[in-house]
Motif scaffolding. Structure first.
Motif, mmCIF file in Angstrom:
data_model
loop_
_atom_site.group_PDB
_atom_site.id
_atom_site.type_symbol
_atom_site.label_atom_id
_atom_site.label_comp_id
_atom_site.label_asym_id
_atom_site.label_seq_id
_atom_site.Cartn_x
_atom_site.Cartn_y
_atom_site.Cartn_z
ATOM 1 N N LYS A 90 -14.057 5.871 -39.722
ATOM 2 C CA LYS A 90 -13.295 5.697 -38.487
ATOM 3 C C LYS A 90 -13.643 6.793 -37.484
ATOM 4 C CE LYS A 90 -8.659 5.237 -36.641
ATOM 5 N NZ LYS A 90 -7.230 5.454 -36.844
ATOM 6 N N ASP A 91 -13.734 8.033 -37.975
ATOM 7 C CA ASP A 91 -13.985 9.164 -37.078
ATOM 8 C C ASP A 91 -15.408 9.186 -36.545
ATOM 9 O OD1 ASP A 91 -11.429 9.902 -37.428
ATOM 10 O OD2 ASP A 91 -11.825 11.444 -38.942
ATOM 11 N N SER A 92 -16.262 8.360 -37.097
ATOM 12 C CA SER A 92 -17.639 8.357 -36.602
ATOM 13 C C SER A 92 -17.756 7.617 -35.266
ATOM 14 C CB SER A 92 -18.584 7.745 -37.643
ATOM 15 O OG SER A 92 -18.322 6.381 -37.815
ATOM 16 N N PHE A 93 -16.664 6.967 -34.820
ATOM 17 C CA PHE A 93 -16.683 6.287 -33.515
ATOM 18 C C PHE A 93 -15.770 7.009 -32.525
ATOM 19 C CE2 PHE A 93 -17.393 2.984 -36.757
ATOM 20 C CZ PHE A 93 -18.658 2.559 -36.372
ATOM 21 N N LEU A 94 -16.083 6.869 -31.236
ATOM 22 C CA LEU A 94 -15.228 7.472 -30.220
ATOM 23 C C LEU A 94 -13.882 6.752 -30.209
ATOM 24 C CD1 LEU A 94 -17.627 8.002 -27.160
ATOM 25 C CD2 LEU A 94 -16.890 9.651 -28.883
ATOM 26 N N PRO A 95 -12.773 7.507 -30.290
ATOM 27 C CA PRO A 95 -11.458 6.862 -30.446
ATOM 28 C C PRO A 95 -11.091 5.920 -29.285
ATOM 29 C CG PRO A 95 -11.273 9.277 -30.387
ATOM 30 C CD PRO A 95 -12.722 8.953 -30.382
ATOM 31 N N SER A 96 -11.427 6.306 -28.020
ATOM 32 C CA SER A 96 -10.999 5.451 -26.913
ATOM 33 C C SER A 96 -11.687 4.094 -26.989
ATOM 34 C CB SER A 96 -11.279 6.121 -25.564
ATOM 35 O OG SER A 96 -12.671 6.215 -25.335
ATOM 36 N N VAL A 97 -12.911 4.070 -27.494
ATOM 37 C CA VAL A 97 -13.662 2.820 -27.590
ATOM 38 C C VAL A 97 -13.169 1.986 -28.772
ATOM 39 C CG1 VAL A 97 -15.948 1.824 -27.939
ATOM 40 C CG2 VAL A 97 -15.666 3.834 -26.495
ATOM 41 N N LEU A 98 -12.918 2.664 -29.890
ATOM 42 C CA LEU A 98 -12.402 1.972 -31.068
ATOM 43 C C LEU A 98 -11.057 1.327 -30.744
ATOM 44 C CD1 LEU A 98 -13.331 1.552 -33.968
ATOM 45 C CD2 LEU A 98 -11.975 3.526 -34.634
ATOM 46 N N ASP A 99 -10.198 2.087 -30.062
ATOM 47 C CA ASP A 99 -8.858 1.587 -29.746
ATOM 48 C C ASP A 99 -8.903 0.422 -28.764
ATOM 49 O OD1 ASP A 99 -7.928 3.430 -31.419
ATOM 50 O OD2 ASP A 99 -7.011 4.745 -29.921
ATOM 51 N N ALA A 100 -9.902 0.415 -27.877
ATOM 52 C CA ALA A 100 -9.988 -0.671 -26.911
ATOM 53 C C ALA A 100 -10.271 -1.999 -27.612
ATOM 54 C CB ALA A 100 -11.072 -0.386 -25.877
ATOM 55 N N GLY A 101 -10.743 -1.944 -28.855
ATOM 56 C CA GLY A 101 -11.027 -3.160 -29.605
ATOM 57 C C GLY A 101 -9.843 -3.673 -30.396
ATOM 58 N N GLY A 131 -3.322 8.285 -10.580
ATOM 59 C CA GLY A 131 -4.175 8.053 -11.746
ATOM 60 C C GLY A 131 -5.089 9.231 -12.028
ATOM 61 N N ASP A 132 -5.500 9.344 -13.285
ATOM 62 C CA ASP A 132 -6.416 10.401 -13.679
ATOM 63 C C ASP A 132 -7.823 10.081 -13.144
ATOM 64 O OD1 ASP A 132 -8.219 12.077 -15.102
ATOM 65 O OD2 ASP A 132 -6.692 12.349 -16.662
ATOM 66 N N PRO A 133 -8.424 10.980 -12.365
ATOM 67 C CA PRO A 133 -9.753 10.672 -11.802
ATOM 68 C C PRO A 133 -10.842 10.541 -12.859
ATOM 69 C CG PRO A 133 -8.945 12.833 -11.057
ATOM 70 C CD PRO A 133 -7.900 12.272 -11.943
ATOM 71 N N LYS A 134 -10.553 10.955 -14.093
ATOM 72 C CA LYS A 134 -11.555 10.821 -15.149
ATOM 73 C C LYS A 134 -11.451 9.493 -15.900
ATOM 74 C CE LYS A 134 -13.089 15.368 -16.514
ATOM 75 N NZ LYS A 134 -12.451 16.434 -15.705
ATOM 76 N N ALA A 135 -10.395 8.727 -15.586
ATOM 77 C CA ALA A 135 -10.218 7.440 -16.264
ATOM 78 C C ALA A 135 -11.350 6.499 -15.873
ATOM 79 C CB ALA A 135 -8.879 6.829 -15.889
ATOM 80 N N ILE A 136 -11.754 5.646 -16.821
ATOM 81 C CA ILE A 136 -12.833 4.710 -16.520
ATOM 82 C C ILE A 136 -12.419 3.280 -16.897
ATOM 83 C CG2 ILE A 136 -14.807 6.249 -16.605
ATOM 84 C CD1 ILE A 136 -15.112 5.624 -19.514
ATOM 85 N N VAL A 137 -13.134 2.323 -16.328
ATOM 86 C CA VAL A 137 -12.917 0.915 -16.662
ATOM 87 C C VAL A 137 -14.273 0.315 -17.030
ATOM 88 C CG1 VAL A 137 -11.036 0.792 -14.986
ATOM 89 C CG2 VAL A 137 -13.304 -0.027 -14.354
ATOM 90 N N THR A 176 -8.489 7.337 -20.606
ATOM 91 C CA THR A 176 -8.353 5.923 -20.948
ATOM 92 C C THR A 176 -9.631 5.201 -20.568
ATOM 93 O OG1 THR A 176 -7.399 5.476 -18.776
ATOM 94 C CG2 THR A 176 -5.847 5.785 -20.596
ATOM 95 N N PHE A 177 -9.914 4.140 -21.313
ATOM 96 C CA PHE A 177 -11.062 3.284 -21.017
ATOM 97 C C PHE A 177 -10.514 1.870 -20.919
ATOM 98 C CE2 PHE A 177 -15.866 2.824 -22.111
ATOM 99 C CZ PHE A 177 -15.986 1.853 -21.132
ATOM 100 N N GLN A 178 -10.223 1.441 -19.684
ATOM 101 C CA GLN A 178 -9.599 0.140 -19.494
ATOM 102 C C GLN A 178 -10.622 -0.985 -19.691
ATOM 103 O OE1 GLN A 178 -6.404 -1.096 -18.989
ATOM 104 N NE2 GLN A 178 -7.576 -2.968 -19.310
ATOM 105 N N LEU A 179 -10.318 -1.881 -20.653
ATOM 106 C CA LEU A 179 -11.151 -3.069 -20.866
ATOM 107 C C LEU A 179 -11.066 -3.958 -19.623
ATOM 108 C CD1 LEU A 179 -12.743 -4.962 -22.828
ATOM 109 C CD2 LEU A 179 -10.540 -5.785 -23.618
#
Lengths: 437, 309
Positions: free
Chosen positions: A130-141, A316-322, A395-398
């Motif tokens: 689990k830790d071998s993946f980036l958490p924000s990307v894993l969670d987006a799934g 919003g956080d300027p570092k947030a991505i979509v 956050t990485f908004q899908l």
């Protein structure tokens, strides 16, 4: 269903084609139906047919098959029609064992109909995996709080691409704020340059605008409430402010005047910026790979990339991505080889060899601790920007059309296309989405 | 006069009995119908019944459809967007008929002439018939690109796919380019079958080219016009590939027709029940229109245009 009204010859022709297709279909299914049970046999891994990128998949399968009694087999299909094919087979008895998908709306129906293996217990048992993946990307799934997908390839945040030469020629700095951006728009339009390339013939290319604006203005929570189906969620002021800003940008000539005729598939928008007719392009990281392949000269010398600007007064956080966090592999519950399939994903999806093959193809996989491997990337500078962007993002908004319920996605895209054509205002956009919900 | 004498001559030696026997031998047995019936039942009637059943269910394409009564039908009639889609479909059908029929008749009659240059030009003109619909639609999609297509140097075509009226026009042009040759072929064959005596008689009576066309050619083409119109209209109602690939129903859903709406509802939204309701309506409308054509054109009576000759 109206075939009885066709001229007779074509009617008979259709019948012939139908019979042929169904015969082919049956025989194709037959090969793998016999392989169930026991330790041996094969399981299918469905992927998209993309020559440059299938190298990584083929490599993974070859490595796995060397030491496994059950063999994985790649089944590649063209992008067009892949989801249709997947949906039809998921409703039949010949499902793929492992299949490539986009997370979110592309698998939500299957997850809820209990057709997919819930991977949560496997991740909990093997935290190293689990830790071998980036958490924000894993969670987006995740679907309804459970994991159904293993990150399978590069991360695809939406990035603001710009043509360095055009910016230099007109003495404009890459925009860091919305005010900068509007000033740059005026500057470019008065010099006959289209500020933003846009393939407006496909509404998903327009969706990146409200996605970023709403996030910058109101934060990630605004859309989370919409995705969760909360009452009045579309009435958040951040939505109408964003739509007003988009209308203003359109009115000021931000996309030229023929964007609605440009289709994504013809690479029209990408050509515009590469040839210097347009200055910027707000697009996913795949735009970079496309330019490297189609316009190598431009990609090498003039292609610039920055994060989406901040909006003054936004919370919003300027570092947030979509964007599209990544593509995933999911496993069918019906598969005769569930354990082998998961073993395959465990062994390969974050393996050094697999990751390096993606880096070489221009993708940046969602694997943690990638900093040390950046040198293997096709363009280390770009790979680092993408990796840092995702790694630092709160956050990485899908993409919205994937994140909301399927039945609401098309009405949302239709309404947005009307906004871009100047046929609909903010109130109309909110109402159209509420009507669809 | 000599023509009439010649045509009367071969009638004399035909005796009655053999003709009756011949008729009995040639009449097909009911069994002859079986293959067609099986095919029709399996691939047309059976799916039709299934679609009708699905229109009363809630189904996402997976698992068991759940019966919901007339919910889908109520929802469809209450949905304003479906009326837009229906009127777009009918408008497009009307535009296609109005542009294709006159052009096909004129070209067909022209191509029916025996002149060599006409044969060569017709052969060239029939080329689009050989191309696949998808290829044509994609070709025109690129051709209409405002920055790399023909519109780049020609202002009226520049943003043609970006406006509602422009996109409709583009579809009519592309569909016409593809299908006019087919209908021209029908009219060419029909025009060649018009007996020359009619024109000879008209010529003696002092009719010019225009009068010959108006009073002989057109009435003689009546049955072909009905056939061609039926194919054209029912075909227009069910166009999918051309619109899907050329405009994708855009800009902003303004060229979305019933078949596209059906596709979007089923394969994009996974609402197969609702999509089946739209499909059922399409079947009903197409059947009704073709029945109306047959009824009001007198086509059903099968009256020959050569009666009295």
């Amino acid at each position: 269903m109206v075939s009885q009204r066709l001229p007779r010859r074509s009617f008979l022709g259709l019948l012939g084609a139908g019979v042929g297709a169904s015969v082919l279909g049956t025989s194709a299914c037959g090969t793998d139906a016999t392989s169930s049970g026991g330790g041996g046999g094969t399981f299918q891994v469905w992927v998209l047919q993309e020559e440059a990128q299938n190298v990584a998949h083929e490599g993974a399968v070859d490595r796995f098959n060397k030491n496994s009694d059950a063999k994985a087999r790649i089944v590649a299909s063209p992008n067009d029609g892949y989801t249709d094919k997947l949906h039809v087979s998921m409703g039949s008895s010949s499902k793929p064992d492992v299949f490539y998908n986009w997370g979110g709306g592309s698998i939500r129906t299957y997850a809820r109909d209990n057709l997919l293996v819930d991977l949560t217990p496997y991740f909990e048992k093997d935290t190293a995996w689990k830790d071998s993946f980036l958490p924000s990307v894993l969670d987006a799934g995740q679907i309804d709080g459970k994991y159904y997908g293993v990150p399978a390839r590069g991360m695809q945040p939406i990035i603001l691409f710009f043509n360095k030469k055009v910016f230099n020629d007109h003495g404009v700095q890459p925009p860091r704020t919305w005010t900068d951006l509007m000033a740059a728009v005026d500057r470019f339009t008065s010099n006959g340059i289209i500020p933003f390339a846009l393939a407006g013939g496909d509404a998903w290319t327009e969706l990146v605008w409200p996605e970023y604006l709403v996030d910058r203005i109101g934060g990630a929570e605004v859309f989370n409430r919409i995705a969760a189906g909360k009452k009045d969620a579309w009435r958040d002021p951040a939505i109408s402010t964003s739509i007003d800003m988009i209308r203003q940008l359109v009115d000021r000539g931000g996309f030229g005047d023929s964007y609605a005729s440009v289709r994504w598939d013809g690479a029209g928008a990408s050509n515009l910026i590469a040839q210097g007719q347009a200055a910027m392009h707000l697009m996913g990281s795949w735009e970079y790979t496309n330019q490297v392949n189609d316009q190598p000269e431009y990609a090498k010398n003039d292609q610039g990339f920055i994060p989406f600007p901040i909006v003054e007064g936004g919370v919003g956080d300027p570092k947030a991505i979509v964007g599209n966090p990544t593509n995933y592999f999911s496993v069918s519950k019906d598969s005769a080889h569930v354990e082998h399939a998961i073993e395959f994903l465990k062994q390969e999806m974050s393996s050094d060899a697999y990751v390096d093959q993606w880096l070489k193809a221009g993708d940046v996989p969602a694997v943690s601790g990638l900093e040390s491997r950046m040198d293997n990337a096709a363009d280390p500078a770009f790979a680092k920007v993408v990796y840092d962007m995702v790694n630092q993002a709160p956050t990485f908004q899908l993409s919205w059309d994937q994140a909301i319920e399927r039945a609401q996605a098309q009405p949302m895209l239709d309404a947005l296309a009307k906004v871009f054509l100047g046929q609909m205002d903010a109130a109309g956009f909110v109402k159209a989405n509420e009507d669809a919900a | 006069m000599s023509v009439a004498l010649e045509s009367r001559a071969p009638v004399r030696p035909a005796p009655a009995p053999p003709r009756r026997r011949q008729a009995r031998v040639n009449r097909p047995n009911a069994l002859y119908l079986l293959p067609a019936l099986v095919f029709f039942g399996l691939f047309a009637a059976f799916p039709l019944v299934l679609v009708l059943y699905l229109s009363f269910t809630d189904w996402n394409g997976i698992g068991t459809p759940g019966f919901v009564g007339v919910d889908n039908w109520v929802r469809m009639f209450e949905n304003e967007a479906i009326w837009d889609v229906t009127s777009t479909t009918l408008l497009l059908t009307g535009l296609c008929w109005v542009t294709q029929t006159p052009l096909s008749i004129l070209l067909g009659v022209w191509a029916a002439g025996a002149q060599r240059n006409r044969a060569v030009l017709s052969a060239l003109f029939f080329l689009p018939l050989l191309l696949s619909t998808a290829a044509i639609a994609l070709l025109y999609n690129r051709l209409f690109d405002p920055y790399v297509g023909i519109g780049r140097g020609f202002e009226p075509l520049r943003n043609i796919l970006g406006t509602t009226s422009g996109a409709l026009t583009a579809i009519v042009i592309v569909v016409g380019w593809q299908f006019i040759p087919f209908h021209t072929l029908l009219y060419q064959a029909a025009a060649r079958n018009i007996p020359k005596v009619l024109y000879d008689a008209a010529y003696i009576d002092g009719a010019g080219g225009w009068h010959q066309f108006w009073y002989i050619t057109l009435p003689q083409l009546k049955n072909t016009i009905i056939t061609s119109s039926t194919i054209m209209i029912v075909g227009s109602l069910t166009y999918f590939e051309t619109i899907f690939l050329l405009t994708n129903g855009g800009p902003a859903a303004s060229t979305r027709t019933l078949p596209l709406e059906m596709y979007f509802r089923s394969f994009r939204s996974y609402e197969f029940g609702y999509a089946s309701t739209i499909a059922s309506v399409l079947v009903i409308v197409a059947t009704a229109i073709s029945l109306l054509i047959v009824r009001f054109s007198g086509f059903g009576k099968m009256r020959s245009t050569l009666e009295g000759l």
